[in-house]
Each structure stands twice: as structure tokens, then as C-alpha cells.
Design an enzyme around this catalytic site. Sequence first.
Site, PDB file in Angstrom:
ATOM      1  CE  LYS A 177      -5.665  -9.016   0.300  1.00 37.75           C
ATOM      2  NZ  LYS A 177      -5.280  -8.547   1.530  1.00 37.75           N
ATOM      3  CE  LYS A 216      -3.982  -1.608   2.675  1.00 33.56           C
ATOM      4  NZ  LYS A 216      -4.577  -1.413   3.993  1.00 33.56           N
ATOM      5  CE  LYS A 244     -13.560  -4.445   3.029  1.00 34.79           C
ATOM      6  NZ  LYS A 244     -13.255  -4.105   4.383  1.00 34.79           N
TER       7      LYS A 244
END
Length: 326
Positions: free
Chosen positions: A192, A111, A195
Site C-alpha cells: 500500500k 512495525k 509515508k
Amino acid sequence: MARVLSGIQPTGEMHLGNYLGALRTWAVEQYENDAFYCIVDLHAITVDFDPAQLASRTIDAAASLLAAGLDPAQCTIFVQSHVHEHSELAWILQCAATMGELSRMTQFKQKGTTTESVRVGLFAYPVLQAADILLYDADRVPVGDDQRQHLELARELSRRFNARYGDTFVIPEATVPPIGARVMDLQNPTSKMSKSSRSELGTIMMLDDPAQIARKLRRAVTDSGSEVTYDPAEKPGVSNLLELLAAATGSVPADLASGYHSYGALKNAAAEAITELLRPVRERFAELSGDPGEIRRLLSDGATRAGGVAAATLSRARDAIGLLAP
Ligand code: TYM
């Protein structure tokens, strides 16, 4: 009774990965344990977020937990920022964690693109997570596979603190379900399900209706060849579908493979099983979301119960490091 704690971010609607990797286990665990489940709003502000939506997403997250089968008579459901001890213990633990170990966290590396612009909160995220866990003397933490490394850090910080300042924290253990711990994206089965997926078709949401579920599974990316076999390395798409079907029906993915002679038949079976699995969740959510006042009342009770446990642990930690009592 064992103490169980876990957390989930209020970052929009939950998906099938959250349900199979975490929420479904939470619902089972609430009956045999003293379980605490936390909506981690302070974690949700470590990346760009919309202040206008944070509160309503927090309520929706609580409604989703209830819809997934959590019963406030059996477990404690609360909002992280309502229990100020989380932030306080996080600070104390930040003074025990090192830059080196936090730099090695893979979720941070994924991230946090450049060190110049990355927020300090995102870097320290796993320490706040460790505080969430250690405050409740959690023996076990039911999570999906992607949280294993964060759990290792919580264990390490707990061990280090106890060794340096005396026995203060319980050393927690991760509980990861045998099937469904890492649900993959339907459009990109080597990543995976999340969201922030690139394609809306890749993620089955917990509240998707039967037509949406069928459409997403019909369009799911499969692998070359036509034989249905369970082989996550060579056939990630088909293996993910087998894993979903197995998770929904309580079977083993490799055993299911021989029962299907085409990708289409497997997709239909998976769509049917997941529709049935999520049907009660969707129905309960529709009932609950009409009454946000009741949800806030439940969260307020939860915060009171959680706060009692958290205050006692924080006070132990303060004493251990020698802070002057107020
Ligand atoms: P979060 O909000 O990303 O996810 C909540 C839970 O869902 C699981 N999960 C998955 N499981 C299987 N397949 C997937 N594709 C998938 N995607 C998500 C996650 O493993 C998780 O269990 N850092 C945590 C929140 C947290 C926490 C805690 C967890 C904060 N404090 C204390 C446990 C204990 C997170 O971001 O989860």
C-alpha cells in the site's frame, strides 16, 4: 444525526492514499453528521519521532485537513493530546484488552520487529485508537482498508465492556470507501502507498504539483503484456492506475479499462485526473499555512467542543467500573 469520528497521524505530509481512503470521505460526512476529526499526536510517538518537529507537523496536519475541505463550522477538528480523556480511557480499556488479541494486530506485527525492544505504546496503540472512537459514541468511523482490524478491536472492546460493566459505549462501524480504500505504491504495487515508502516515486503527496504528479505516474511500475485490464491479482500496477483514475473521476475501474489501448495513455489520463483532483487542495493549503495562529485558534475551539463530549463518556465509564468519583 449519526456521530462520526476518525483520526490521522501528524507524521509529515499526507499522501494520495490518505486523501482517497479517508480525508475525502471525511469532507463529505461532515455535512450529514455530527463529525469529529482528530489529529492523533499520541499515536505518532509510538515509534521513533523528532520532538523538534512534532508541534509543527501537528499544525501542518490541521492545515492539510482544512485544505482537504474540512470546515470547522461543519465539524470538530482537534488534537488528541489536548483532550486528556483519550489517555485515561485508553488505560481503562487496556485493562479490558488482552495480550493475545493485541499480538494478533497485523500493523503491530509489521512495525514491531522484536518483542524485547518494541515500545509498550506501539503494542497498546490499537487500544488508544479504540478510546478515541468510543469516547465520542461514534456510530461510524470513515477509514481506509488498513484500519479494518483496528476497528474490529474497538467493536470487540466496546461489546466486552458493555457486557461486563453495563451498557456504556456505542458499538462503532467502519465506513470504507468502495474505491480508493487501498491505494497501492506506484513503484511497488503489491504494497500500500505509505509515508514510509522505499521510493519517493512510489507515493503521490497531497501537495505535489502537476509536474511531480505527472513524473511519478509516468514512472509508475506496470505489468507484463500491454493490454489494459482490471485484474488486481495478475496486473497490480495497471489495476492500481485504473483504480486511481476511477477514484478521481467517479467511475468504476473495470469499466474504464476498455477505453485505454496503451499503458502510456492510461498513465496520462490518471495524471490529468489526479492533478485536477488535488489542485484545489494544494491551493487552499498554500493560503492556510501562512496563518498558523488562526489554525491554533481553531484547534483550541475544537478541543473545547471535543472535551465536553469526551468528559461525559469518560465519566460514564468511570461510574460503570466503580471508580470513586473525585
Ligand atoms: P493513518 O494516519 O496511517 O492514516 C489516516 C487514514 O488514511 C488511510 N490510509 C489509506 N487509505 C487508502 N490507501 C492507502 N494507501 C492509505 N494509507 C492510509 C487510513 O486507513 C486512515 O483512515 N491508526 C490510524 C489513526 C487513528 C484513527 C483513530 C483512525 C487513530 N485513532 C480513530 C480512526 C479512528 C492511522 O494510523 O491512520
